[in-house]
Write a protein that holds these residues in place. Sequence first.
Motif, PDB file in Angstrom:
ATOM      1  N   GLN A  45     -21.826 -12.364 -53.694  1.00  0.00           N
ATOM      2  CA  GLN A  45     -22.734 -11.651 -54.584  1.00  0.00           C
ATOM      3  C   GLN A  45     -22.099 -10.332 -55.031  1.00  0.00           C
ATOM      4  O   GLN A  45     -21.442  -9.646 -54.249  1.00  0.00           O
ATOM      5  N   THR A  46     -22.306  -9.976 -56.291  1.00  0.00           N
ATOM      6  CA  THR A  46     -21.836  -8.700 -56.811  1.00  0.00           C
ATOM      7  C   THR A  46     -23.012  -7.903 -57.356  1.00  0.00           C
ATOM      8  O   THR A  46     -24.092  -8.446 -57.624  1.00  0.00           O
ATOM      9  N   ILE A  47     -22.799  -6.619 -57.532  1.00  0.00           N
ATOM     10  CA  ILE A  47     -23.821  -5.737 -58.083  1.00  0.00           C
ATOM     11  C   ILE A  47     -23.185  -4.879 -59.163  1.00  0.00           C
ATOM     12  O   ILE A  47     -22.025  -4.463 -59.030  1.00  0.00           O
ATOM     13  N   VAL A  64     -21.384  -7.175 -52.676  1.00  0.00           N
ATOM     14  CA  VAL A  64     -22.579  -7.116 -51.836  1.00  0.00           C
ATOM     15  C   VAL A  64     -22.352  -7.934 -50.571  1.00  0.00           C
ATOM     16  O   VAL A  64     -21.895  -9.076 -50.636  1.00  0.00           O
ATOM     17  N   VAL A  90     -23.739  -2.745 -49.586  1.00  0.00           N
ATOM     18  CA  VAL A  90     -22.668  -2.680 -50.580  1.00  0.00           C
ATOM     19  C   VAL A  90     -21.558  -1.798 -50.014  1.00  0.00           C
ATOM     20  O   VAL A  90     -21.815  -0.669 -49.574  1.00  0.00           O
ATOM     21  N   GLN A 174     -33.381  -4.510 -60.556  1.00  0.00           N
ATOM     22  CA  GLN A 174     -32.813  -3.384 -61.286  1.00  0.00           C
ATOM     23  C   GLN A 174     -33.604  -2.116 -61.015  1.00  0.00           C
ATOM     24  O   GLN A 174     -34.770  -2.164 -60.612  1.00  0.00           O
ATOM     25  N   LEU A 204     -28.620   0.502 -61.193  1.00  0.00           N
ATOM     26  CA  LEU A 204     -28.071  -0.722 -60.596  1.00  0.00           C
ATOM     27  C   LEU A 204     -28.775  -1.942 -61.158  1.00  0.00           C
ATOM     28  O   LEU A 204     -29.938  -1.894 -61.568  1.00  0.00           O
ATOM     29  N   ASN A 205     -28.040  -3.036 -61.173  1.00  0.00           N
ATOM     30  CA  ASN A 205     -28.560  -4.305 -61.675  1.00  0.00           C
ATOM     31  C   ASN A 205     -27.890  -5.422 -60.896  1.00  0.00           C
ATOM     32  O   ASN A 205     -26.674  -5.435 -60.742  1.00  0.00           O
ATOM     33  N   MET A 206     -28.692  -6.357 -60.383  1.00  0.00           N
ATOM     34  CA  MET A 206     -28.141  -7.448 -59.603  1.00  0.00           C
ATOM     35  C   MET A 206     -28.925  -8.733 -59.894  1.00  0.00           C
ATOM     36  O   MET A 206     -30.147  -8.759 -59.820  1.00  0.00           O
TER      37      MET A 206
END
Length: 211
Positions: A45-47, A64, A90, A174, A204-206
Amino acid sequence: MKTIKNRILLVGALLVIVLVSGFAKSTSTVPPKEIKEVRETVKNQTINMFVTHGHCSTPFGGIVNDLKVDIPVRMDAGNPLENMRISFEVDPDSFRVCRGDEADLTARIKTKGVFINDQNDNITFRTTNVFVMGVDWYQINGMMSIKGVEREVKFFATGIRDSYKSMSSELVLQGQVNLLDWGIDYDKLVNGQSSNVPTKWLYLNMKIELS
């Protein structure tokens, strides 16, 4: 005469037993069914993040770790993620800037004291409360830790699902936090000079895939 009397007493006794038995059965408590939960442990997973400072913004992404989404199964047709719980970490050392002089800016956002402390603590988040804002739309309150210091934050999340399905297949999280709440003056630490802007927002946005 005595036999008739005995029969009447016997019938009366049986009637009382039936009535008491029926009452006990009707008032007995049935243990509630076990509430099952769906626990999603998402990998790879990335953020996405960016910091606004002065009239500029610096976009970057990070890796993440240990992302968990706990979703109690609902038996009705309500919002499927209403009682969800989210937690993740993170690693600030995984940050990479997405544009411009990538190597230079990446090194700058990794300046000690911005997001990284001497203990190399991860940025962490855990849910404390979830409020339904609308259909598949949620306010998620929680505790975020940066450099080992926890602060209350508020994010928003949207569940994405097909119209014919009851469970969301994706979740978009977000929000924004003021870095000054952690004593982080981004401009001063990264560029050596503080600006007149009173807030330093970290957005932030995931996007989370729910299997």
